[in-house]
Design a protein around this motif. Sequence first.
Motif: not given
Length: 153
Positions: A61-71, A97-111
């Motif tokens: 899974i991705a580090h939670g802070y990795l996903t935050v660093s993508l902001l 953090f509500a759910q882990p991001v498993v490797v090869e998952s696709r994520v996007r941001l709503i702002a």
Amino acid sequence: MKIINNHAEFEALLGLEIGVSDWHTITQQQINQFAEATIDHQWIHTDPERAKTESPFKATIAHGYLTVSLLPYFWHQIADVRNLKMLINYGVENIRFAQPVVVESRVRLIARLDTIANLRGITKATIGVTMEIENEKKPAYTGAVVFLYHFKS
């Protein structure tokens, strides 16, 4: 992409969804590079073989802070804030953090623009953020990022 040229244009978006970024795939290479940069080599992130057998997610899974660093990366896909002297990353608030991001998952941001203030000519914008994971009901996280925009005029 939303183009914002000044405080008044920003303020007109108060309470509104500003936009949604493109999808981004979280790869094992990206996770490993983040582990190197942060000296966080916990096996749940960096050992795919062990994760297959010992992780409840059956993958890294991705580090939670990795996903935050993508902001900032995602934010710049959503809004093009122009006419700036300077931009300051001021804070990150209430990240959950509500759910882990498993490797090869696709994520996007709503702002969305949650709050905006004019601090003697400096625009303080609090952007509410939700990171979605493709095909998942729960987001990776919700929270807010705060920017200080110094517009030229």
